[in-house]
Design a protein around this motif. Structure first.
Motif: not given
Length: 404
Positions: A188-211
Motif C-alpha cells: 500500500r505504501a508503494l502504491l501511494v508512492l506511485g510504484r505499482a510495479d514494486a507494489a504488485l508482488g507484495e500485494l499478490a503475496r498478501a492476497a495469497e497469505l490472506a485470501p
C-alpha cells in the motif's frame, strides 16, 4: 493511510480499495458522441495508466479519461484510499502476551483516531518483542496516518513519511515472510508512492497469505488497474466487493475498473450500489454521473452530478462535469455558465477550457472559442486535444462557415 482504499490516484484516478480506488478523475474511451463540429468531450472510461488517477484516481485522481476525436476528458472515477467503512485491521493477535496487549492498546487508539497514542503503544510492543513484525506494521501505519499522507495511488510520490516507512516495512517482511499484514502495508505504501510495479508482488503475496481479506484483494486490484491489467483488476476488485458488500469504497473501485474495461453497464450498477451505501459522498455521486455520461445518458446523469456539486461546491471538476452533461443535452448557455464557474474555481482545468471553447464555437463565437483553447494550451502545451480542436477551428475559419 487509512485501512480502506478507493481508486483515485491514477490518470484515471485510481483509488486504493480496502477501506480505493480507485478513482476518480480520469479520462476514458467510449463510443463517441456524434455532435456537430467542435463537440463537447465524450465521456469515456478512466484510463488505467498514469491514473487513480486510479486511482487521481485516475485512478489516477487520479486520472482523466482520454478524449475521442476532439472531445475532452471529465473528472471521472478514480481509485484511492478512503475512510474505512469498518474498523481498520487489527495487528494484535489476541494471545494475551504483554507485547500483544500493547498491540491491542495500539489498535484501540488507532480505531479511535488517536494515531499518536497508537504509535506509542505499537513502539512499546516492539520493545517487548523485537522479532515480531506486527509492531512494526502498526507503528508505520499509525505514523503514516498521523502525518495525514494521501491515500490515493501516486498521491504522495516523494513523501518523507512513506519513504521512511519502506525500509521498516521491508524489515517486517524479512522478520516473517508469512506475515500478510507486512506485505499488505508495504504494498500500500508503494502504491501511494506511485510504484505499482514494486507494489504488485507484495500485494499478490498478501492476497495469497490472506485470501479472504477484502483489503488485500482491493489493494491488489488497484495495483493491477494502475498497470493496465484490466481483467485482473476487475477480478480482484469484484472479489473485494463480494467480501465487503457494505463498503461503498470497494463498490466504487469495482466500478472504476469495470468502466476502464469498457463494461459501462456493469460499472453503473457498481456505482449505484456505492451511492446507495454512502449517499452523502459527493465523489460517489460524481462517479455515478460520469459513468452515465459514458453511457451517453446525460438525462440520468444530471441529478447525480448536481448532487455532487451541491455536496462539494468548491470542487471545480464536479461543476465542469455537470456542464458537460448539459452540453450533451444541447443546453449550451447552461453548459457555458457551468464551465466558467468551474474555471473560476480552478483555472488550470484544461478539459474545462477545451469544452468551454467547444461550446463557444458551437454558438458561433469563434474568437472567444480560440481564446479558451489558448488558455487550455497554456495549461498544457503538449496536450494533443488542444491541437485537435485548434486544427478544427482553423478549418472552420478557412471555410468561412460557422459550426453547424
Amino acid at each position: 493511510m487509512s485501512s480502506c482504499g478507493s481508486i483515485r490516484g491514477l490518470a484515471v484516478l485510481v483509488a486504493l480499495a480496502g477501506c480505493a480506488g480507485a478513482p476518480a478523475d480520469a479520462p476514458a474511451r467510449s463510443a463517441p458522441h456524434a455532435p456537430p463540429a467542435m463537440p463537447p468531450a465524450p465521456a469515456a472510461p478512466p484510463a488505467a495508466s498514469g491514473a487513480a488517477a486510479a486511482a487521481n484516481g485516475a485512478a489516477a485522481g487520479a486520472a482523466e479519461p482520454q478524449a475521442t476525436g476532439s472531445g475532452v476528458p471529465l473528472d471521472a472515477p478514480s481509485t484511492s484510499e478512503g475512510a474505512p467503512a469498518s474498523p481498520p485491521p487489527r495487528v494484535a493477535r489476541g494471545t494475551g502476551t504483554p507485547a500483544d496487549r500493547k498491540l491491542e492498546e495500539g489498535d484501540a487508539a488507532y480505531a479511535s483516531g488517536d494515531f499518536a497514542a497508537a504509535e506509542r503503544a505499537y513502539r512499546a510492543a516492539a520493545l517487548l518483542d523485537r522479532r515480531d513484525p506486527a509492531p512494526i506494521v502498526g507503528t508505520q501505519r499509525a505514523a503514516i496516518a498521523r502525518a495525514g499522507v494521501s491515500s490515493e495511488y501516486n498521491g504522495a510520490p516523494g513523501d518523507k513519511t512513506l519513504l521512511a516507512a519502506i525500509p521498516e516495512l521491508k524489515r517486517a517482511v524479512k522478520l516473517d515472510p508469512e506475515h500478510a499484514p507486512a506485505h499488505l502495508e508495504l504494498g500500500r505504501a508503494l502504491l501511494v508512492l506511485g510504484r505499482a510495479d514494486a507494489a504488485l508482488g507484495e500485494l499478490a503475496r498478501a492476497a495469497e497469505l490472506a485470501p479472504s481479506d477484502p483489503e488485500a484483494r482491493s489493494a491488489l486490484g488497484v495495483a493491477h488497474l494502475a498497470l493496465g491489467h484490466l481483467q485482473d483488476a476487475v477480478r480482484e476488485l469484484a472479489r473485494s466487493a463480494e467480501l465487503a458488500p457494505g463498503d461503498a469504497e470497494r463498490q466504487a473501485n469495482l466500478g472504476t475498473a469495470l468502466l476502464a474495461a469498457g463494461k459501462t453497464a456493469d460499472a453503473i450498477r457498481a456505482y449505484e450500489r456505492a451511492a446507495r451505501l454512502s449517499p452523502a459522498d459527493a465523489r460517489l455521486q460524481n462517479d455515478l454521473g460520469t459513468a452515465l455520461l459514458a453511457a451517453n445518458d446525460p438525462a440520468r446523469a444530471v441529478p447525480y452530478l448536481e448532487a455532487a456539486v451541491a455536496r462539494d461546491p468548491a470542487r471545480a471538476t464536479y461543476r465542469s462535469n455537470l456542464g458537460y452533461a448539459y452540453h450533451l443535452r444541447g443546453d449550451l448557455p447552461k453548459a457555458t455558465a457551468l464551465y466558467r464557474e468551474a474555471l473560476r474555481l480552478d483555472d488550470k482545468l484544461g478539459s474545462a477550457w477545451i469544452n468551454l471553447g467547444n461550446a463557444l464555437a458551437q454558438s458561433g463565437q469563434l474568437k472567444e472559442a480560440r481564446a479558451a483553447y489558448e488558455k487550455a494550451r497554456a495549461v498544457d502545451p503538449a496536450d494533443p486535444r488542444v491541437k485537435a480542436v485548434m486544427d478544427e477551428l482553423d478549418a472552420i475559419e478557412r471555410r468561412g462557415a460557422a459550426p453547424r
